[in-house]
Design an enzyme around this catalytic site. Structure first.
Site, short mmCIF file in Angstrom:
data_model
loop_
_atom_site.label_atom_id
_atom_site.label_comp_id
_atom_site.label_asym_id
_atom_site.label_seq_id
_atom_site.Cartn_x
_atom_site.Cartn_y
_atom_site.Cartn_z
N ALA A 192 0.80 -1.18 0.00
CA ALA A 192 0.00 -0.19 -0.20
C ALA A 192 0.93 1.28 -0.17
O ALA A 192 0.39 2.33 -0.19
CB ALA A 192 -0.92 -0.01 1.04
N ASN A 201 0.27 -4.12 7.89
CA ASN A 201 1.31 -4.80 7.28
C ASN A 201 2.41 -3.80 6.91
O ASN A 201 3.59 -4.09 6.71
CB ASN A 201 0.70 -5.47 5.76
CG ASN A 201 0.26 -7.00 6.38
OD1 ASN A 201 0.81 -7.68 6.80
ND2 ASN A 201 -1.14 -7.07 6.33
N HIS A 256 -1.17 6.83 5.37
CA HIS A 256 0.19 6.47 5.82
C HIS A 256 0.92 7.62 5.71
O HIS A 256 1.34 8.23 4.67
CB HIS A 256 0.92 5.37 5.06
CG HIS A 256 -0.17 4.17 5.07
ND1 HIS A 256 -0.47 3.13 6.04
CD2 HIS A 256 -0.78 3.60 3.99
CE1 HIS A 256 -1.36 2.31 5.70
NE2 HIS A 256 -1.60 2.56 4.35
N1 LIG Z 1 1.46 -5.37 2.37
C1 LIG Z 1 0.48 -4.27 2.17
O1 LIG Z 1 0.71 -3.21 2.44
C2 LIG Z 1 -0.71 -4.97 2.67
C3 LIG Z 1 -2.20 -4.36 2.32
C4 LIG Z 1 -3.34 -5.04 2.45
C5 LIG Z 1 -3.50 -6.14 2.70
N2 LIG Z 1 -2.07 -7.09 2.90
C6 LIG Z 1 -2.13 -8.35 3.33
O2 LIG Z 1 -2.87 -8.90 2.33
C7 LIG Z 1 -3.68 -9.93 2.98
C8 LIG Z 1 -4.85 -10.33 1.74
O3 LIG Z 1 -5.82 -9.18 1.50
P1 LIG Z 1 -7.01 -9.04 0.79
O4 LIG Z 1 -7.71 -7.80 0.84
O5 LIG Z 1 -6.90 -9.78 -0.58
O6 LIG Z 1 -7.80 -10.11 1.97
P2 LIG Z 1 -9.15 -10.77 1.53
O7 LIG Z 1 -9.85 -11.36 2.86
O8 LIG Z 1 -10.00 -10.15 0.75
O9 LIG Z 1 -8.76 -12.31 0.87
C9 LIG Z 1 -7.90 -13.36 1.31
C10 LIG Z 1 -8.33 -14.38 0.82
O10 LIG Z 1 -7.33 -15.54 1.09
C11 LIG Z 1 -8.07 -16.69 1.20
N3 LIG Z 1 -7.44 -17.48 2.20
C12 LIG Z 1 -7.14 -17.24 3.40
N4 LIG Z 1 -6.31 -18.42 3.72
C13 LIG Z 1 -6.02 -19.11 2.78
C14 LIG Z 1 -5.19 -20.11 2.61
N5 LIG Z 1 -4.60 -20.94 3.52
N6 LIG Z 1 -5.01 -20.86 1.33
C15 LIG Z 1 -5.58 -20.20 0.40
N7 LIG Z 1 -6.56 -19.30 0.36
C16 LIG Z 1 -6.48 -18.48 1.57
C17 LIG Z 1 -9.28 -16.24 1.70
O11 LIG Z 1 -10.35 -17.25 1.64
C18 LIG Z 1 -9.59 -15.03 1.11
O12 LIG Z 1 -10.41 -15.34 -0.04
C19 LIG Z 1 -4.27 -9.31 4.21
O13 LIG Z 1 -4.75 -10.47 5.12
C20 LIG Z 1 -3.05 -8.77 4.67
O14 LIG Z 1 -2.09 -9.54 5.65
C21 LIG Z 1 -1.00 -6.41 2.90
#
Ligand SMILES: NC(=O)c1ccc[n+]([C@@H]2O[C@H](COP(=O)([O-])OP(=O)(O)OC[C@H]3O[C@@H](n4cnc5c(N)ncnc54)[C@H](O)[C@@H]3O)[C@@H](O)[C@H]2O)c1
Length: 260
Positions: free
Chosen positions: A112, A181, A211
């Protein structure tokens, strides 16, 4: 480059569709691995083992717990791993497991925010004396399982911004695993978990997620302010994140001239 996407939510679905539509020259989607009740429409679905077998690169878009559980299996198979759930790396045991392989490489998505490249350079150019990050999100999206009823009620009713937590990046990213994160990304970029002082602020009027990142050091003085629109599907995530992932994949194919 054959790419598998782990997790098909707000980030993974956008990444997978873009790859399936041929938007990244030199990269091809082999499939998505997901944990939802129904398969995502229009995308090839694989079990985790087949995805690792077929892919050169696995993109983790599934959350910190999934990264902790599955990340090392990707690397042990000699495949590369691009991580969005950077906060999982705050756990030294997980960090050790994910960085202990010679064959598979771990890449960290910028996610992000921007400025990580410059801060990483500044940290190695004589060092940084302070790094401070304040993340502000819509109050109602910051409810966590560890909060008591009173705190949850306050978050839902507040008419003013409230600083929910300030402290070392490791503590903040663990307390808000879906929302902080970025604190981990900054700590990993500067190579120091204790130097990064992070905060999460709940704002009842925050239409955009912000941020504010400042740093001081021998090489200079830095201030970045990032204001992202939240994803409509998962408001704890910013809509820009899948595009940061796609930019990283574009760089990795070697077919585009992009900043590294
Ligand atoms: N680095 C960054 O700046 C940043 C920013 C936003 C989110 N994130 C991370 O990204 C992750 C995902 O974000 P999102 O908005 O896409 O979340 P989301 O909830 O929309 O989607 C996550 C998906 O992963 C699936 N999932 C969970 N565990 C799983 C597994 N063991 N195997 C397969 N699929 C699995 C879920 O079913 C869901 O469909 C967040 O949890 C967060 O940790 C990082």
């Amino acid at each position: 480059m054959k790419v598998a996407v782990l997790g098909c939510g707000a980030i993974g679905a956008v990444v997978a569709h873009a790859l399936a539509d041929g938007e990244v020259s030199g990269a091809e989607l082999v499939g998505v691995v997901h944990a939802d009740a129904t398969d995502p429409p229009g995308l090839p679905v694989l079990d985790f083992g087949s995805a690792v077998d077929r892919a050169d690169l696995v993109v983790e878009c599934a959350g910190q717990a999934a990264l902790a559980e599955f990340g090392s299996r990707v690397l042990a198979a000699g495949k590369d791993l691009l991580v969005v759930s950077a906060g999982a790396l705050a756990d030294d045991a997980i960090f050790g497991r994910l960085t202990g392989y010679d064959a598979g490489r771990v890449y960290l998505s910028t996610g992000a925010i921007g400025g990580l490249d410059l801060l990483a350079a500044a940290a190695r150019a004589g060092g940084l004396s302070s790094v401070r990050l304040t993340t502000t999100k819509l109050a109602g999206n910051l409810v966590q399982p560890w909060m008591d009823q009173e705190q949850i009620k306050l978050l839902r009713k507040t008419t003013e911004p409230i600083e929910l937590l300030r402290g070392p990046a490791r503590k903040v990213t663990a307390a808000f695993p879906k929302s902080a994160n970025v604190a981990a990304s900054v700590a990993l970029a500067v190579g120091d978990w204790d130097l990064v002082d992070a905060a999460v602020v709940a704002d009842p009027d925050a239409e955009l997620t912000s941020h504010v990142l400042t740093a001081e050091g021998t090489a200079g003085s830095y201030r970045f302010e990032i204001r992202n629109h939240p994803s409509a599907r998962t408001p704890t995530t910013s809509g820009i994140v899948p595009h940061a992932v796609l930019r990283a994949i574009r760089s990795m194919t070697g077919r585009a001239v992009l900043p590294l």
